[in-house]
Design a protein around this motif. Structure first.
Motif, PDB file in Angstrom:
ATOM      1  N   MET A   1      -8.703   0.957   2.918  1.00 38.90           N
ATOM      2  CA  MET A   1      -6.641   0.933   3.722  1.00 38.90           C
ATOM      3  C   MET A   1      -7.098   0.161   5.126  1.00 38.90           C
ATOM      4  SD  MET A   1      -3.791   2.962   3.345  1.00 38.90           S
ATOM      5  CE  MET A   1      -4.830   4.916   2.758  1.00 38.90           C
ATOM      6  N   ALA A   2      -6.501  -0.963   4.945  1.00 40.96           N
ATOM      7  CA  ALA A   2      -6.748  -0.985   6.334  1.00 40.96           C
ATOM      8  C   ALA A   2      -6.016  -0.246   7.953  1.00 40.96           C
ATOM      9  CB  ALA A   2      -5.770  -2.929   6.959  1.00 40.96           C
ATOM     10  N   ILE A   3      -6.020  -0.130   8.596  1.00 42.43           N
ATOM     11  CA  ILE A   3      -5.549   0.025  10.041  1.00 42.43           C
ATOM     12  C   ILE A   3      -4.026  -0.429  10.519  1.00 42.43           C
ATOM     13  CG2 ILE A   3      -5.172   0.615  12.446  1.00 42.43           C
ATOM     14  CD1 ILE A   3      -8.301   0.859  12.863  1.00 42.43           C
ATOM     15  N   PRO A   4      -3.177   0.263   9.718  1.00 39.50           N
ATOM     16  CA  PRO A   4      -1.588  -0.290   9.772  1.00 39.50           C
ATOM     17  C   PRO A   4      -1.479  -1.029  11.432  1.00 39.50           C
ATOM     18  CG  PRO A   4      -1.382   1.928  10.608  1.00 39.50           C
ATOM     19  CD  PRO A   4      -2.592   1.235  10.188  1.00 39.50           C
ATOM     20  N   LEU A   5      -1.345  -2.786  11.650  1.00 39.66           N
ATOM     21  CA  LEU A   5      -1.505  -2.769  13.036  1.00 39.66           C
ATOM     22  C   LEU A   5       0.338  -3.792  12.920  1.00 39.66           C
ATOM     23  CD1 LEU A   5      -4.139  -4.930  12.991  1.00 39.66           C
ATOM     24  CD2 LEU A   5      -3.910  -3.315  14.285  1.00 39.66           C
ATOM     25  N   PRO A   6       0.915  -3.396  13.801  1.00 38.71           N
ATOM     26  CA  PRO A   6       2.485  -4.154  13.469  1.00 38.71           C
ATOM     27  C   PRO A   6       2.283  -5.751  13.446  1.00 38.71           C
ATOM     28  CG  PRO A   6       1.997  -2.621  15.637  1.00 38.71           C
ATOM     29  CD  PRO A   6       1.018  -2.807  15.426  1.00 38.71           C
ATOM     30  N   GLY A   7       3.494  -6.330  13.011  1.00 44.12           N
ATOM     31  CA  GLY A   7       2.973  -7.950  13.036  1.00 44.12           C
ATOM     32  C   GLY A   7       2.583  -8.480  11.747  1.00 44.12           C
ATOM     33  N   THR A   8       1.697  -6.661  11.022  1.00 42.72           N
ATOM     34  CA  THR A   8       0.998  -7.416   9.583  1.00 42.72           C
ATOM     35  C   THR A   8       1.505  -6.428   8.832  1.00 42.72           C
ATOM     36  OG1 THR A   8      -0.900  -5.505   9.703  1.00 42.72           O
ATOM     37  CG2 THR A   8      -1.331  -8.017  10.874  1.00 42.72           C
ATOM     38  N   PRO A   9       1.253  -6.693   7.029  1.00 42.91           N
ATOM     39  CA  PRO A   9       1.959  -5.757   6.329  1.00 42.91           C
ATOM     40  C   PRO A   9       1.279  -4.472   6.289  1.00 42.91           C
ATOM     41  CG  PRO A   9       1.243  -8.169   5.615  1.00 42.91           C
ATOM     42  CD  PRO A   9       0.444  -8.296   6.728  1.00 42.91           C
ATOM     43  N   ARG A  11       2.360  -0.880   4.876  1.00 38.94           N
ATOM     44  CA  ARG A  11       2.948  -0.302   3.344  1.00 38.94           C
ATOM     45  C   ARG A  11       4.744  -0.023   3.707  1.00 38.94           C
ATOM     46  NH1 ARG A  11       1.270   6.237   2.994  1.00 38.94           N
ATOM     47  NH2 ARG A  11       1.553   5.758   4.827  1.00 38.94           N
ATOM     48  N   GLY A  12       5.326  -1.292   2.949  1.00 41.65           N
ATOM     49  CA  GLY A  12       7.066   0.138   2.865  1.00 41.65           C
ATOM     50  C   GLY A  12       7.405  -2.119   3.939  1.00 41.65           C
ATOM     51  N   SER A  13       6.623  -2.150   4.463  1.00 39.61           N
ATOM     52  CA  SER A  13       6.616  -3.561   5.642  1.00 39.61           C
ATOM     53  C   SER A  13       5.614  -5.135   5.214  1.00 39.61           C
ATOM     54  CB  SER A  13       6.954  -3.331   7.060  1.00 39.61           C
ATOM     55  OG  SER A  13       7.774  -4.728   7.567  1.00 39.61           O
ATOM     56  N   THR A  14       6.584  -6.000   4.583  1.00 34.23           N
ATOM     57  CA  THR A  14       5.422  -7.437   4.183  1.00 34.23           C
ATOM     58  C   THR A  14       5.461  -8.150   5.592  1.00 34.23           C
ATOM     59  OG1 THR A  14       6.990  -9.061   3.531  1.00 34.23           O
ATOM     60  CG2 THR A  14       6.092  -7.658   2.234  1.00 34.23           C
ATOM     61  N   THR A  15       6.349  -7.678   6.492  1.00 35.04           N
ATOM     62  CA  THR A  15       5.793  -7.912   7.636  1.00 35.04           C
ATOM     63  C   THR A  15       5.521  -7.080   8.744  1.00 35.04           C
ATOM     64  OG1 THR A  15       8.687  -7.589   8.918  1.00 35.04           O
ATOM     65  CG2 THR A  15       8.165  -9.834   7.688  1.00 35.04           C
ATOM     66  N   GLY A  16       5.057  -6.554   8.441  1.00 37.69           N
ATOM     67  CA  GLY A  16       5.049  -5.434   9.515  1.00 37.69           C
ATOM     68  C   GLY A  16       5.502  -5.094  10.483  1.00 37.69           C
ATOM     69  N   LYS A  17       7.022  -4.825  10.797  1.00 37.51           N
ATOM     70  CA  LYS A  17       7.494  -4.737  12.001  1.00 37.51           C
ATOM     71  C   LYS A  17       7.192  -3.016  12.934  1.00 37.51           C
ATOM     72  CE  LYS A  17      12.016  -6.023   9.052  1.00 37.51           C
ATOM     73  NZ  LYS A  17      13.441  -5.397   8.865  1.00 37.51           N
ATOM     74  N   PRO A  18       6.622  -3.117  13.560  1.00 37.37           N
ATOM     75  CA  PRO A  18       6.269  -2.512  14.410  1.00 37.37           C
ATOM     76  C   PRO A  18       6.839  -0.753  14.040  1.00 37.37           C
ATOM     77  CG  PRO A  18       6.674  -3.711  15.982  1.00 37.37           C
ATOM     78  CD  PRO A  18       7.528  -3.744  14.963  1.00 37.37           C
ATOM     79  N   ILE A  19       7.992  -1.058  13.656  1.00 41.36           N
ATOM     80  CA  ILE A  19       8.624   0.778  13.003  1.00 41.36           C
ATOM     81  C   ILE A  19       8.047   1.351  11.921  1.00 41.36           C
ATOM     82  CG2 ILE A  19      10.330   0.316  12.642  1.00 41.36           C
ATOM     83  CD1 ILE A  19       9.872   3.323  14.190  1.00 41.36           C
ATOM     84  N   MET A  20       7.937   0.227  10.908  1.00 40.99           N
ATOM     85  CA  MET A  20       6.716   0.264   9.850  1.00 40.99           C
ATOM     86  C   MET A  20       6.003   0.775   9.853  1.00 40.99           C
ATOM     87  SD  MET A  20       9.701   1.149   7.797  1.00 40.99           S
ATOM     88  CE  MET A  20       9.262   0.898   6.462  1.00 40.99           C
ATOM     89  N   ALA A  21       5.141  -0.486  11.161  1.00 40.87           N
ATOM     90  CA  ALA A  21       4.053   0.344  10.971  1.00 40.87           C
ATOM     91  C   ALA A  21       3.296   1.621  11.943  1.00 40.87           C
ATOM     92  CB  ALA A  21       2.934  -0.852  12.022  1.00 40.87           C
ATOM     93  N   LEU A  22       4.615   2.084  12.353  1.00 42.30           N
ATOM     94  CA  LEU A  22       4.112   3.443  13.429  1.00 42.30           C
ATOM     95  C   LEU A  22       3.883   4.865  11.896  1.00 42.30           C
ATOM     96  CD1 LEU A  22       4.024   5.856  15.547  1.00 42.30           C
ATOM     97  CD2 LEU A  22       6.358   5.394  15.451  1.00 42.30           C
ATOM     98  N   PHE A  23       5.265   4.528  11.402  1.00 45.15           N
ATOM     99  CA  PHE A  23       5.621   4.945  10.124  1.00 45.15           C
ATOM    100  C   PHE A  23       4.197   4.850   8.706  1.00 45.15           C
ATOM    101  CE2 PHE A  23      10.592   5.105   9.315  1.00 45.15           C
ATOM    102  CZ  PHE A  23      10.487   5.676  10.960  1.00 45.15           C
ATOM    103  N   ASP A  24       3.951   4.008   9.275  1.00 44.08           N
ATOM    104  CA  ASP A  24       2.629   4.059   7.593  1.00 44.08           C
ATOM    105  C   ASP A  24       1.598   4.644   8.828  1.00 44.08           C
ATOM    106  OD1 ASP A  24       0.372   3.523   6.227  1.00 44.08           O
ATOM    107  OD2 ASP A  24       0.357   0.743   6.641  1.00 44.08           O
TER     108      ASP A  24
END
Length: 112
Positions: A1-9, A11-24
């Motif tokens: 599983m890739a590191i959840p980086l803001p701006g990249t897809p 879990r829960g966001s194909t655009t990688g919104k920063p809040i979604m990256a944090l939640f991931d």
């Protein structure tokens, strides 16, 4: 599983919104627990493993690598510790700890 980086897809966001990256990130097994336990202060790998209720060394190592890459944790001579960003995040999370204690009391009252 890739590191959840803001701006990249993530879990829960194909655009990688920063809040979604944090939640991931925080939703991953033991990520939040490691941050929570490091609020007590720096810890060696073994001490952190003990604080985290005997998390497996493999999982702890993986999560530490992610948290270091994302600039939330750093390794110093004294062990692992929160960065300034990690401390800022913990300061946001701490009120949830207080809230959860009150919530737990309410749940116990309702379930008796």
């Amino acid at each position: 599983m890739a590191i959840p980086l803001p701006g990249t897809p993530v879990r829960g966001s194909t655009t990688g919104k920063p809040i979604m990256a944090l939640f991931d990130l925080l939703g991953r097994t033991w990520s939040l627990g490691i941050l929570w336990n490091l609020q007590q202060g720096p810890a060696t790998f073994r001490e952190l493993q003990h604080r985290c209720e005997q998390i497996s060394p493999t999982l702890l190592n993986s999560r530490l690598k992610e948290l270091i890459t994302l600039h939330l944790v750093e390794k110093q001579a004294c062990g692992y510790q929160l960065t300034q960003s990690g401390l800022a995040l913990i300061n946001i999370i701490l009120p949830l700890g207080d809230w959860s204690k009150n919530w737990a009391k309410q749940v116990q009252e309702y379930t008796l």
